[in-house]
Design a protein around this motif. Structure first.
Motif, short mmCIF file in Angstrom:
data_model
loop_
_atom_site.label_atom_id
_atom_site.label_comp_id
_atom_site.label_asym_id
_atom_site.label_seq_id
_atom_site.Cartn_x
_atom_site.Cartn_y
_atom_site.Cartn_z
N ASP B 175 0.81 -1.23 0.00
CA ASP B 175 0.00 0.00 0.00
C ASP B 175 0.84 1.28 0.00
OD1 ASP B 175 -2.78 -0.66 -0.10
OD2 ASP B 175 -2.56 -1.62 1.87
N THR B 176 0.28 2.27 -0.66
CA THR B 176 0.85 3.62 -0.61
C THR B 176 -0.26 4.55 -0.16
OG1 THR B 176 2.44 3.16 -2.35
CG2 THR B 176 1.88 5.47 -1.99
N ILE B 177 -0.06 5.19 0.98
CA ILE B 177 -1.10 6.04 1.55
C ILE B 177 -0.83 7.49 1.18
CG2 ILE B 177 -2.09 6.92 3.72
CD1 ILE B 177 -0.57 3.49 3.63
N MET B 178 -1.86 8.17 0.68
CA MET B 178 -1.73 9.59 0.35
C MET B 178 -2.20 10.37 1.58
SD MET B 178 -0.64 9.03 -2.65
CE MET B 178 -0.35 10.73 -3.07
N TRP B 179 -1.25 11.01 2.26
CA TRP B 179 -1.55 11.60 3.56
C TRP B 179 -1.74 13.11 3.46
CZ3 TRP B 179 -3.34 9.74 7.81
CH2 TRP B 179 -3.36 10.55 8.95
N CYS B 180 -2.90 13.62 3.89
CA CYS B 180 -3.12 15.07 3.83
C CYS B 180 -3.71 15.65 5.11
CB CYS B 180 -4.00 15.41 2.63
SG CYS B 180 -5.63 14.68 2.73
N LEU B 181 -4.00 14.82 6.12
CA LEU B 181 -4.56 15.35 7.37
C LEU B 181 -3.42 15.74 8.32
CD1 LEU B 181 -7.44 12.75 7.99
CD2 LEU B 181 -7.62 15.06 7.05
N PRO B 182 -3.68 16.65 9.26
CA PRO B 182 -2.60 17.05 10.17
C PRO B 182 -2.21 15.91 11.14
CG PRO B 182 -4.65 18.22 10.69
CD PRO B 182 -4.92 17.41 9.47
N MET B 183 -0.93 15.60 11.20
CA MET B 183 -0.46 14.54 12.10
C MET B 183 -0.74 14.87 13.56
SD MET B 183 3.14 13.37 10.46
CE MET B 183 3.23 12.71 8.79
N ALA B 184 -0.80 16.17 13.88
CA ALA B 184 -1.08 16.54 15.27
C ALA B 184 -2.47 16.09 15.70
CB ALA B 184 -0.94 18.05 15.45
N HIS B 185 -3.35 15.84 14.72
CA HIS B 185 -4.71 15.39 15.04
C HIS B 185 -4.91 13.90 14.74
CE1 HIS B 185 -6.41 19.43 15.78
NE2 HIS B 185 -5.56 19.82 14.87
N HIS B 186 -4.11 13.36 13.83
CA HIS B 186 -4.28 11.96 13.40
C HIS B 186 -2.91 11.32 13.31
CE1 HIS B 186 -8.38 13.01 11.93
NE2 HIS B 186 -7.80 14.15 11.64
N PHE B 187 -2.66 10.29 14.09
CA PHE B 187 -1.33 9.68 14.01
C PHE B 187 -1.30 8.19 14.30
CE2 PHE B 187 3.12 8.96 15.16
CZ PHE B 187 3.76 9.62 14.11
N LEU B 188 -2.12 7.73 15.24
CA LEU B 188 -1.91 6.40 15.79
C LEU B 188 -2.48 5.28 14.92
CD1 LEU B 188 -2.70 7.31 19.49
CD2 LEU B 188 -0.49 7.30 18.33
N ILE B 189 -3.81 5.33 14.66
CA ILE B 189 -4.40 4.26 13.85
C ILE B 189 -4.18 4.57 12.37
CG2 ILE B 189 -6.09 3.37 15.48
CD1 ILE B 189 -8.13 5.27 14.07
N THR B 190 -3.31 5.53 12.11
CA THR B 190 -2.99 5.90 10.73
C THR B 190 -1.48 5.72 10.52
OG1 THR B 190 -2.92 8.18 11.52
CG2 THR B 190 -4.93 7.46 10.44
N ILE B 191 -0.70 6.73 10.82
CA ILE B 191 0.74 6.71 10.52
C ILE B 191 1.44 5.51 11.21
CG2 ILE B 191 2.91 7.98 10.67
CD1 ILE B 191 0.93 9.34 8.78
N VAL B 192 1.17 5.32 12.50
CA VAL B 192 1.82 4.20 13.21
C VAL B 192 1.40 2.88 12.58
CG1 VAL B 192 2.05 3.00 15.42
CG2 VAL B 192 2.00 5.50 15.37
N LEU B 193 0.11 2.77 12.27
CA LEU B 193 -0.39 1.54 11.63
C LEU B 193 0.30 1.31 10.28
CD1 LEU B 193 -2.31 -0.75 10.79
CD2 LEU B 193 -4.11 0.92 10.48
N TYR B 194 0.34 2.34 9.43
CA TYR B 194 0.93 2.18 8.10
C TYR B 194 2.40 1.74 8.20
CZ TYR B 194 -3.02 5.36 7.14
OH TYR B 194 -4.26 5.96 7.11
N LEU B 195 3.12 2.39 9.14
CA LEU B 195 4.55 2.09 9.24
C LEU B 195 4.79 0.72 9.89
CD1 LEU B 195 5.92 5.62 10.22
CD2 LEU B 195 6.00 4.51 7.98
N SER B 196 3.84 0.23 10.64
CA SER B 196 4.01 -1.10 11.24
C SER B 196 3.84 -2.19 10.19
CB SER B 196 3.01 -1.31 12.38
OG SER B 196 1.70 -1.49 11.86
N GLN B 197 3.23 -1.84 9.05
CA GLN B 197 2.95 -2.84 8.02
C GLN B 197 3.86 -2.72 6.80
OE1 GLN B 197 0.76 -5.29 8.72
NE2 GLN B 197 0.52 -4.25 10.69
N GLY B 198 4.80 -1.80 6.84
CA GLY B 198 5.72 -1.67 5.71
C GLY B 198 5.15 -0.91 4.53
N ALA B 199 4.07 -0.15 4.75
CA ALA B 199 3.49 0.63 3.66
C ALA B 199 4.32 1.90 3.42
CB ALA B 199 2.06 1.01 4.02
N THR B 200 4.05 2.57 2.32
CA THR B 200 4.71 3.84 2.03
C THR B 200 3.71 4.97 2.26
OG1 THR B 200 6.19 2.84 0.41
CG2 THR B 200 5.81 5.21 0.21
#
Lengths: 86, 465
Positions: B175-200
């Motif tokens: 997967d390649t996730i197109m990220w446009c929301l502020p990380m200060a508001h969204h990070f855990l079930i998004t960025i941490v999840l994506y990076l735990s699975q080897g996505a870009t």
């Protein structure tokens, strides 16, 4: 009909007061996107335009040209208001 | 357990794969781990174990690296949204008992760590007590007037909610996730999840639809995770660009208007899947089962979650309660452990909704006065407190007005103490103290505010049509 210049002045006052940081001097030529204009800034600007002129700018009009700077945005608002009058 | 293990594991498996892309900058998994380790070594001497560190950064590779660096040295990360004013930052720092703030630009008595990294030491009046928990993260939720000011999560809780969320999102290294929301508001079930699975993860912005669509096509993005307003920009784009590489487009943060869901689907031949995410529980439901037929449903609860409707009326509508893994650990300031606020393991959301016969959840309205402006939460009492401090304002009432394109906007009724007061001056006064999105769209001058007959309190309305 509201003169484009007046729309430009009102938008400038709004953006300076409520969108950009005080240290950013907003001029009609300021490149909005480069100055930090983001999607929340856009939401707030669209609501300001709607409250002030009763016009919701259709999302299809949110282009690189319309957001190039404050003057271009004021021109877009003016064009849409005129189209509505006709 | 430490969340850095998730990143380390992914880096072990996919060391050379791109973890994050920001413009022309690409950092591999091995590179991200190394960057985080280097930053951790730099911060080690400050003895931040169990201490709370504010992170005031825009979306960037550095934001992610710093978060994992802080976790590596067992510090607690407290995101500070970029739109906060100086006053809001000091309030947050004091309430959350921050020991330090890391920022991209200098604030106050900052020390430069590098040209784009500054450190500000603070001395909390009372050292924070984490009650023996292995805390990783505190989300500051509201300003001075709310009884519950922050939500605390341990490493284990975040690990559990990431695992539960991925049972529905099914993110993989393809997967390649197109990220446009502020990380200060969204990070855990998004960025941490994506990076735990080897996505870009591609850090981009969604302001101009055409530019965004070009980036999706260039990067062959597979996942979109954005707010309804972003999807409105895309749906009404005039170019011929398509989203053929995208397998899942998640709509989150506020209700998705039905006509927009249809328009987007028609334009891109891709349905929008609504999700319900709450800070107290993580991702609760996602509508991947029937996004075409039941467009206004937030979907069925995730496999590990349960949803029930409390005291349903004749239409089956009542307050939504949820239960499942990744339940928050405590509220902060004051500290209320989850055992106290949810002794039976159920969290009442404040949303009014119903479940259909197939178990799909529909949200209808809410019990609280919180206003949702395009995904940002606004607490009326916080805005009223600022308005009421202005000498020209006698009293005020802040509320949501329904809006056809945005769902809701913030408005205020004010009773003026000085009849010739300049409304623009009152707005400027708000701007100096409040993040921009909290400033009322409209200030309506009224002669009196409605009060409840019994207590004489200002009557709350939610929301006004």
């Amino acid at each position: 009909m509201i003169p484009t210049q007046e729309i430009e002045n009102q938008l400038q006052k709004f953006l300076q007061r409520e969108v950009f940081a005080p240290e950013v001097a907003v001029t009609p030529e300021t490149d909005l996107v480069a100055a930090g204009f983001d999607s929340m800034s856009l939401v707030r600007t669209l609501v300001f335009i709607e409250t002030t002129y009763g016009l919701w700018i259709p999302e299809s009009e949110i282009t690189g040209d319309a957001l190039r700077n404050l003057r271009a945005l004021a021109t877009t608002v003016s064009r849409l208001l005129n189209a509505r009058v006709k | 357990m430490n969340l850095t293990e998730l990143l380390d594991k992914a880096a072990g498996q996919w060391p050379q794969k791109a973890a994050l892309i920001a413009g022309d900058d690409v950092v591999s998994y091995a590179g991200l781990v190394e960057k985080a380790a280097r930053l951790a070594a730099q911060l080690q001497s400050f003895q931040l174990t169990g201490r709370r560190v504010g992170l005031l950064y825009p979306n960037s590779i550095d934001y992610v690296a710093l978060t994992f660096a802080l976790w590596r040295i067992n510090a607690v990360v407290v995101p500070i949204p970029m739109e906060c004013t100086v006053g809001e930052i000091s309030d947050l720092a004091a309430t959350m008992q921050l020991e330090m703030i890391l920022s991209q630009k200098p604030i106050g008595e900052s020390v430069a760590l590098s040209s784009e990294s500054f450190l500000t030491r603070l001395t909390p009046a009372v050292p924070p007590d984490n009650h023996g928990l292995n805390l990783a993260f505190i989300r500051f939720t509201s300003g001075t007037t709310s009884a519950r000011k922050g939500v605390a999560l341990t490493h284990e809780t975040i690990r559990d909610r990431v695992a539960a969320a991925n049972a529905a999102l099914r993110i993989t290294s393809a997967d390649t996730i197109m990220w446009c929301l502020p990380m200060a508001h969204h990070f855990l079930i998004t960025i941490v999840l994506y990076l735990s699975q080897g996505a870009t993860v591609v850090l981009t912005r969604l302001l101009l639809a055409k530019a965004f669509l070009e980036t999706v096509n260039l990067r062959r993005g597979t996942i979109l995770y954005a707010a309804p307003f972003h999807y409105a920009l895309l749906a009404r784009d005039n170019s011929e660009l398509r989203l053929d590489s995208v397998r899942l487009a998640v709509s989150t943060t506020c209700a998705l208007p039905l006509d927009l869901a249809e328009e987007f689907h028609k334009r891109f031949d891709l349905p929008l899947a609504q999700a319900l995410g709450i800070i107290e529980l993580g991702l609760v439901s996602l509508n991947t089962d029937d996004p075409r037929g039941r467009r206004n449903s937030v979907g069925r609860p995730l496999a590990a979650h349960r949803v029930k409707i409390l005291s349903p009326d004749e239409n089956g509508c009542g307050e939504v309660a949820v239960s499942g893994p990744g339940f928050f650990d405590a509220y902060v300031a004051p500290w209320i452990p989850r055992e106290t606020c949810a002794p039976d393991g159920w969290f009442t959301t404040g949303d009014i909704g119903r479940l259909d016969a197939d178990g799909f959840l529909f949200l209808i309205s809410r019990k609280t006065a919180v206003i949702n402006l395009a995904g940002r939460k606004v607490f009326p009492e916080e805005i009223e407190a600022v308005l009421n401090r202005h000498p020209a304002v006698r009293e005020s009432r802040v509320y949501a007005r329904t809006h056809p394109h945005l769902g809701e906007v913030v408005e205020a009724d004010i009773v003026l103490a000085q009849p010739d007061a300049e409304l623009d001056a009152i707005r400027a006064f708000c701007r100096a103290q409040l993040a921009d999105y909290k400033i009322p769209t409209k200030l309506n001058c009224v002669s009196a505010l409605p009060r409840t007959a019994v207590t004489g309190k200002i009557r709350r309305v939610t929301p006004v049509a």
